[in-house]
Scaffold this motif. Structure first.
Motif, PDB file in Angstrom:
ATOM      1  N   ALA A   1      18.011  54.262  61.021  1.00 26.47           N
ATOM      2  CA  ALA A   1      17.159  53.129  61.736  1.00 26.47           C
ATOM      3  C   ALA A   1      16.988  51.923  61.049  1.00 26.47           C
ATOM      4  O   ALA A   1      16.911  50.516  61.623  1.00 26.47           O
TER       5      ALA A   1
ATOM      6  N   THR B   1      16.690  55.999  69.013  1.00 25.57           N
ATOM      7  CA  THR B   1      17.615  56.681  68.331  1.00 25.57           C
ATOM      8  C   THR B   1      17.247  58.222  68.187  1.00 25.57           C
ATOM      9  O   THR B   1      16.813  58.770  67.330  1.00 25.57           O
TER      10      THR B   1
ATOM     11  N   ASP C   1      12.533  54.846  67.115  1.00 21.20           N
ATOM     12  CA  ASP C   1      12.889  56.210  66.626  1.00 21.20           C
ATOM     13  C   ASP C   1      11.857  57.314  66.865  1.00 21.20           C
ATOM     14  O   ASP C   1      10.737  57.152  66.189  1.00 21.20           O
TER      15      ASP C   1
ATOM     16  N   GLY D   1      17.092  60.404  59.648  1.00 23.62           N
ATOM     17  CA  GLY D   1      16.688  59.257  60.687  1.00 23.62           C
ATOM     18  C   GLY D   1      16.347  57.975  60.537  1.00 23.62           C
ATOM     19  O   GLY D   1      16.301  57.004  61.007  1.00 23.62           O
ATOM     20  N   ASP D   2      15.025  58.216  59.510  1.00 27.08           N
ATOM     21  CA  ASP D   2      14.569  57.018  58.949  1.00 27.08           C
ATOM     22  C   ASP D   2      15.446  55.984  58.459  1.00 27.08           C
ATOM     23  O   ASP D   2      15.587  54.420  58.777  1.00 27.08           O
TER      24      ASP D   2
ATOM     25  N   LYS E   1      10.771  48.690  63.670  1.00 27.66           N
ATOM     26  CA  LYS E   1      10.825  49.990  63.996  1.00 27.66           C
ATOM     27  C   LYS E   1       9.879  50.651  64.055  1.00 27.66           C
ATOM     28  O   LYS E   1       8.735  50.455  63.447  1.00 27.66           O
TER      29      LYS E   1
ATOM     30  N   GLY F   1       8.326  54.821  63.395  1.00 29.74           N
ATOM     31  CA  GLY F   1       8.717  56.276  62.880  1.00 29.74           C
ATOM     32  C   GLY F   1       7.695  57.074  63.552  1.00 29.74           C
ATOM     33  O   GLY F   1       7.460  57.057  64.804  1.00 29.74           O
TER      34      GLY F   1
END
Length: 272
Positions: free
Chosen positions: A223, A144, A112, A219-220, A79, A81
């Protein structure tokens, strides 16, 4: 010998306050029973009141971290960030291609697109936003964005569920396999509806809206929870359903920290 757990790589910035960024990712991954690895993109100076400064990593150092862990330890899902700059985004895209992360390979890749602060202010330059659209989204298994990020990426100001669907279509046109438009900032809606879209069908994921300001790192957390299931081989819909339930419970367990906004808490999963 114990079995090696699934492995997830987070490519993101460090939050000195521990509420978001790499720290939130690693807390969530641990709570979800997977091994977390990091490629640090930036070191921020922040606390519960906000960010007062940050230092970017050199793009080649970010890429080297990705290659180091992927070629030795292996990555079940990855993922992103905070990516800070167009140069870092370009380096991430190239490194992921080299090790099969993203749609050009076999490893699921969740983007994300951290592009707005908790107050809705733009965090990425226009050049970096274009790199997110042109380089990351076409490689993503899932993106996301929250509604402030939707506005920056598409120009669509979402205020209702019809706008949420319009935004999902516009984001999908940028190339990701799946889009999750988060509805936490759609304040007029009594529910917190997240909308998942694969280009043909919508999946609505409703959730309660809690009366709390302590949502830093939500949000972190979402995800990362999704990645924990993708790394186990689950499909996108099942992984997103798990992530939604996980972040709902993390918001419910959120706590005050310092004088500002506290974090959501994945620690609920360790209780009892």
């Amino acid at each position: 010998m114990n079995t090696t757990p699934p492995r997830v790589l987070t490519i993101a910035g460090s939050d000195s306050g521990g509420g978001a960024g790499l720290q939130a990712d690693l807390r969530t991954l641990f709570a979800c029973g997977v091994h977390g690895m990091t490629a640090v993109t930036a070191v921020t100076v922040q606390n519960s009141l906000g960010v007062t400064g940050f230092v970017e990593m050199a793009p080649e150092v970010v890429a080297a971290q990705i290659l180091a862990v992927a070629t030795d330890i292996g990555v079940g899902a990855a993922k992103t960030g905070m990516l800070a700059s167009a140069g870092i985004i370009e380096a991430v895209a190239d490194a992921c291609d080299q090790v099969g992360i993203g749609r050009t390979g076999t490893t699921p890749f969740v983007v994300d697109p951290v592009a707005a602060s908790m107050h809705g202010d733009q965090l990425l330059t226009d050049l970096a936003l274009e790199a997110v659209r042109g380089l990351l989204f076409p490689r993503a298994t899932l993106v996301t964005p929250n509604l402030d990020e939707v506005r920056l990426l598409t120009g669509i100001d979402v205020v209702d569920r019809a706008g949420q669907r319009e935004a999902a279509r516009a984001l999908h046109d940028l190339g990701p396999e799946w889009v999750l438009v988060k509805g936490g900032h759609m304040w007029a809606d009594p529910e917190c509806l997240d909308l998942l879209f694969d280009g043909s069908e919508f999946v609505e994921l409703p959730g309660p809206r809690y009366d709390t300001k302590h949502t830093h790192g939500s949000g972190d957390t979402l995800a990362s929870a999704i990645c924990s299931r993708l790394a186990r081989g689950e499909g996108v819909v099942e992984a997103v359903r798990f992530g939604k339930e996980f972040v709902v419970r993390s918001v419910r367990a959120s706590y005050a920290l310092g004088a500002g906004v506290g974090p959501v808490s994945p620690l609920w999963r360790l209780e009892g």
